[in-house]
Design an enzyme around this catalytic site. Sequence first.
Site, mmCIF file in Angstrom:
data_model
loop_
_atom_site.group_PDB
_atom_site.id
_atom_site.type_symbol
_atom_site.label_atom_id
_atom_site.label_comp_id
_atom_site.label_asym_id
_atom_site.label_seq_id
_atom_site.Cartn_x
_atom_site.Cartn_y
_atom_site.Cartn_z
ATOM 1 N N ASP A 207 -4.341 -4.747 5.955
ATOM 2 C CA ASP A 207 -4.763 -5.549 4.808
ATOM 3 C C ASP A 207 -3.631 -6.480 4.373
ATOM 4 O O ASP A 207 -2.508 -6.036 4.144
ATOM 5 C CB ASP A 207 -5.154 -4.636 3.640
ATOM 6 C CG ASP A 207 -5.752 -5.412 2.468
ATOM 7 O OD1 ASP A 207 -6.359 -6.474 2.719
ATOM 8 O OD2 ASP A 207 -5.616 -4.944 1.331
ATOM 9 N N SER B 128 0.852 -1.192 0.000
ATOM 10 C CA SER B 128 0.000 0.000 0.000
ATOM 11 C C SER B 128 0.882 1.235 0.000
ATOM 12 O O SER B 128 1.696 1.399 -0.898
ATOM 13 C CB SER B 128 -0.959 -0.027 1.197
ATOM 14 O OG SER B 128 -1.902 1.034 1.105
ATOM 15 N N THR B 129 0.785 2.101 1.008
ATOM 16 C CA THR B 129 1.537 3.358 1.028
ATOM 17 C C THR B 129 3.035 3.102 0.885
ATOM 18 O O THR B 129 3.618 2.368 1.666
ATOM 19 C CB THR B 129 1.273 4.121 2.340
ATOM 20 O OG1 THR B 129 -0.121 4.175 2.577
ATOM 21 C CG2 THR B 129 1.850 5.525 2.257
ATOM 22 N N MET C 165 -0.001 1.230 5.232
ATOM 23 C CA MET C 165 -0.751 1.520 6.442
ATOM 24 C C MET C 165 -1.867 0.494 6.620
ATOM 25 O O MET C 165 -2.443 0.020 5.656
ATOM 26 C CB MET C 165 -1.339 2.927 6.372
ATOM 27 C CG MET C 165 -2.203 3.323 7.569
ATOM 28 S SD MET C 165 -1.305 3.324 9.136
ATOM 29 C CE MET C 165 -0.380 4.861 8.986
ATOM 30 N N HIS D 52 -2.586 -1.033 -3.506
ATOM 31 C CA HIS D 52 -3.720 -0.129 -3.344
ATOM 32 C C HIS D 52 -3.504 1.109 -4.208
ATOM 33 O O HIS D 52 -2.535 1.842 -4.035
ATOM 34 C CB HIS D 52 -3.871 0.287 -1.880
ATOM 35 C CG HIS D 52 -4.173 -0.848 -0.960
ATOM 36 N ND1 HIS D 52 -3.858 -0.819 0.389
ATOM 37 C CD2 HIS D 52 -4.767 -2.046 -1.182
ATOM 38 C CE1 HIS D 52 -4.262 -1.948 0.951
ATOM 39 N NE2 HIS D 52 -4.801 -2.709 0.015
#
Length: 340
Positions: free
Chosen positions: A284, A162-163, A281, A188
């Site tokens: 998930d 993600s991030t 973050m 993401h």
Amino acid sequence: MRNIKVLVVDDSKLFRKLLAEGLNAEAGLEVVAEAQDAFAARDAIVKYRPDVMTLDIEMPRMDGLVFLKKLLPQYPMPVVMVSALDGKVFDAMQAGAVDFVNKPVNASPDELRRFMKQELAVKVKIASTVKKSKLKLAAEPQSTPHPAIRAGKRDVIAIGASTGGTEAIRQVIEEFGTDIPGIVMVQHMPVGFTSMYAQRLNDVCRVSVKEARTGDAVRPGQVLLAPGDKHMRLVKVGSGYQVECKEEAKVSGHCPSVDVLFHSVAKTAGNKALGIILTGMGKDGADGLLAMKKAGAITIGQDEASCIVYGMPKVAFDIGAVDYQMPLTSISNKVYNLLK
């Protein structure tokens, strides 16, 4: 606890106002200044010392990408890009931006409110947690000869991020050769950007990379990236594997969800899989990685020191889902050593 100070930079006066009003409406955020171009933004940074900056890419006099490259060495600061559908956003990630959102165009008032609350405000808050020491350009992986992969040892590699993940993923898969088992991957990202990101990776990697579609076969030397608005699952078809992509409700707060992919890999590939969870973050992918490990897969997690945000890998590590935790630059070589 004091509010997170935000600087909004965009050449459109109307859009600056919308962003400022939307962010100020969120608890814990305070827009301390607005700027119409890079030069005004630089002055605002000196005067107000914001914690986070939102930055447009297309601006007069100096575009956001050039400004970002000039800014971060002098004033290390988390930056969230607010971009139209433009591949330059990935150059911004490589230059040190923390994350990006898709600029809403012709959005209704309800869509704008949802964008502010569920996307921009969330990413600004996440960006504010990134330490300035993490904002320098990550070290490039060192190309080293890899051992030969033993055929059939593992059939599938599943990756979730993600991030900070756009650059983390690039650094890992740039080191993979065409002998690597088929890769299925979730990053993401807003819809539309996944196809551009896949093309970008395809241009710089030896493996082929494409945005996945239902029915795509999983085969060595190819990466299938989940579309930005669909969950992706691994399915068994005959003696091989394919992917299935469906529009469904969010899982673990996301669509596509790493958990959805990892659980499907655990169920379908079992001990013939290898799972990797990278910077991001939240949580998930943690439960899905644990399911993979319990099914006999080998699992790898990025370590805290090399993560932009040590969230997803931390949760996975804390629940016992990670076999090997290591720096980003060591992951590709570890994969080859595990598969030899």
